[in-house]
Design a protein around this motif. Structure first.
Motif, short mmCIF file in Angstrom:
data_model
loop_
_atom_site.label_atom_id
_atom_site.label_comp_id
_atom_site.label_asym_id
_atom_site.label_seq_id
_atom_site.Cartn_x
_atom_site.Cartn_y
_atom_site.Cartn_z
N VAL A 1 -1.52 -7.92 -4.79
CA VAL A 1 -1.37 -6.61 -5.44
C VAL A 1 -1.94 -5.51 -4.53
CG1 VAL A 1 -2.13 -5.19 -7.39
CG2 VAL A 1 -1.29 -7.52 -7.79
N ILE B 1 -2.19 -5.40 -1.22
CA ILE B 1 -1.39 -5.10 -0.03
C ILE B 1 -0.09 -4.37 -0.37
CG2 ILE B 1 -2.39 -6.99 1.31
CD1 ILE B 1 0.26 -8.53 0.99
N GLU B 2 0.25 -4.29 -1.64
CA GLU B 2 1.39 -3.45 -2.05
C GLU B 2 1.22 -2.03 -1.52
OE1 GLU B 2 3.94 -5.56 -3.68
OE2 GLU B 2 3.90 -4.05 -5.26
N LEU C 1 0.52 -0.97 1.27
CA LEU C 1 1.09 -0.73 2.60
C LEU C 1 2.52 -0.16 2.48
CD1 LEU C 1 -0.03 -1.03 5.50
CD2 LEU C 1 1.33 -3.11 5.71
N LYS C 2 3.14 -0.39 1.34
CA LYS C 2 4.50 0.14 1.11
C LYS C 2 4.47 1.65 0.92
CE LYS C 2 5.80 -4.25 -1.01
NZ LYS C 2 6.09 -4.97 -2.28
N ASP C 3 3.28 2.19 0.76
CA ASP C 3 3.14 3.64 0.58
C ASP C 3 2.43 4.30 1.76
OD1 ASP C 3 3.79 5.82 -1.08
OD2 ASP C 3 1.74 5.90 -1.89
N GLU D 1 9.88 5.80 7.43
CA GLU D 1 9.64 4.37 7.28
C GLU D 1 8.23 4.13 6.72
OE1 GLU D 1 9.08 2.22 10.97
OE2 GLU D 1 10.41 0.62 10.28
N ASN D 2 8.05 3.03 5.99
CA ASN D 2 6.70 2.68 5.59
C ASN D 2 6.24 1.46 6.40
OD1 ASN D 2 6.94 0.09 3.97
ND2 ASN D 2 8.33 1.38 2.76
N ALA E 1 5.02 -1.37 5.56
CA ALA E 1 5.34 -2.72 5.08
C ALA E 1 6.70 -3.17 5.61
CB ALA E 1 5.32 -2.75 3.54
N GLU E 2 7.70 -2.31 5.45
CA GLU E 2 9.04 -2.68 5.93
C GLU E 2 9.06 -2.74 7.45
OE1 GLU E 2 11.52 0.35 4.12
OE2 GLU E 2 10.59 1.95 5.27
N HIS E 3 8.25 -1.88 8.09
CA HIS E 3 8.09 -1.95 9.55
C HIS E 3 7.54 -3.32 9.96
CE1 HIS E 3 6.42 -1.32 13.56
NE2 HIS E 3 5.23 -1.61 13.08
N LEU F 1 -2.38 -3.87 8.26
CA LEU F 1 -3.09 -3.87 6.97
C LEU F 1 -4.27 -2.90 6.95
CD1 LEU F 1 -3.14 -7.59 5.74
CD2 LEU F 1 -1.87 -5.66 4.76
#
Ligand SMILES: [Ca+2]
Lengths: 192, 192
Positions: free
Chosen positions: A12, A14-15, A17-19, A33-34, A36-38, A71
């Motif tokens: 939860v 590390i979610e 990182l998507k922001d 880009e965020n 996480a997807e990177h 992270l």
């Protein structure tokens, strides 16, 4: 059960990182880009480029490095590669990855903090290759996106070559190809 | 050089996964998750949960499976797990992953298409564990996000238990913990 509960808390956490927003836009997208997807993108890219590493690499370690490499940004935020990497920011990132990894069951954090430090040091074969791959997507985003981030951040061709020529430390042929593409971008006026 | 050029084309093509939207929102975010950041999340989650797999798994293969598991969605789109997996959709995804992998240098695609098929079949230890991990984030998103996707898609508790109890095939203790949390969500009225 208690230990799995700890891993779920990590999942939860590390979610976030998507922001964390980066400084380039994915090819074809209007948004930034965020991280996480990177992170996913560089893991898969490293997998497919492994045979072009200068030195033999352990691709499984490289992928693990790249899975965790950002992270620390949950607490520190993303910094553009052309900005000076300040000791303050690196200290924030280290504290950040330690905080996040501390959510895991006892004994799990250490190996990943070491892996993160190895990536940051950029000295081992695995880290040099991982760092090289990490630099590629922002170049592709600019090359396929009208140099949007170079322009927005007033990045010069001298800066682009200086910072990214380090890709050659991980993969010479990869850098040679990118160098050609960057030269073409200069010729087209995308990069000045 | 020609081969690296092909990998760069692959890297640009898979950017599209960042624009495939899923049916749940990351914890704390107002937007829907995309399949690229999801892929990162499940890779790192699998890494941290590996010791709870029912059977010994090769975590490096599991991570590779999860890195590529959604690439077929670039052409096929994401389907909610509670919708029936139609043969038509699966065929679209297979064609999609074949198309994307065909961008790679000769001889590289086959092993990843096989790995994707192994994941889809869900029969091997690695695939069962990977599939189990793949199911966890949407549950966490709902549990930490007021059941938003269950409500929006009118998903019942019977459906949630039926579909997700398959997590137990990959990790019994993980499913037991999630079952408790789902039961609590029912008690709180988040899931009906
Ligand atoms: Ca999916």
């Amino acid at each position: 059960m208690q230990e799995i509960e700890q891993v779920l808390s990590f999942m939860v956490e590390i979610e976030k990182l998507k922001d964390v927003h980066r400084k380039t836009k994915p090819v074809g997208l209007a948004r930034y880009e965020n991280s996480a997807e990177h992170s996913w993108h560089v893991c898969l890219s490293a997998l497919m480029l492994q045979q072009y590493a200068n030195q033999p690499v352990n691709i499984d370690r490289v992928i693990k490095m790249l899975l965790i490499h950002d992270l620390g940004e949950i607490d520190a935020g993303d910094t553009i590669i052309y900005a000076t990497e300040t000791p303050e920011n690196k200290a924030l990132e280290l504290a950040g990855i330690k905080r996040v990894m501390a959510l895991l069951p006892a004994g799990q954090a250490e190996q990943y903090i070491e892996l993160w430090l190895e990536f940051e040091a950029g000295a081992s074969n695995d880290a040099q290759f991982a760092k090289a791959i990490d630099r590629v997507p922002p170049l592709l985003h600019n090359l396929h996106g009208e140099g949007h981030s170079w322009k927005a951040n007033k990045v010069t061709k001298e800066q682009v070559f200086k910072v990214n020529s380090r890709i050659a430390k991980g993969s010479k042929p990869l850098w040679e190809l990118l160098e050609e593409k960057l030269q073409a971008a200069i010729d087209e006026g995308l990069l000045k």
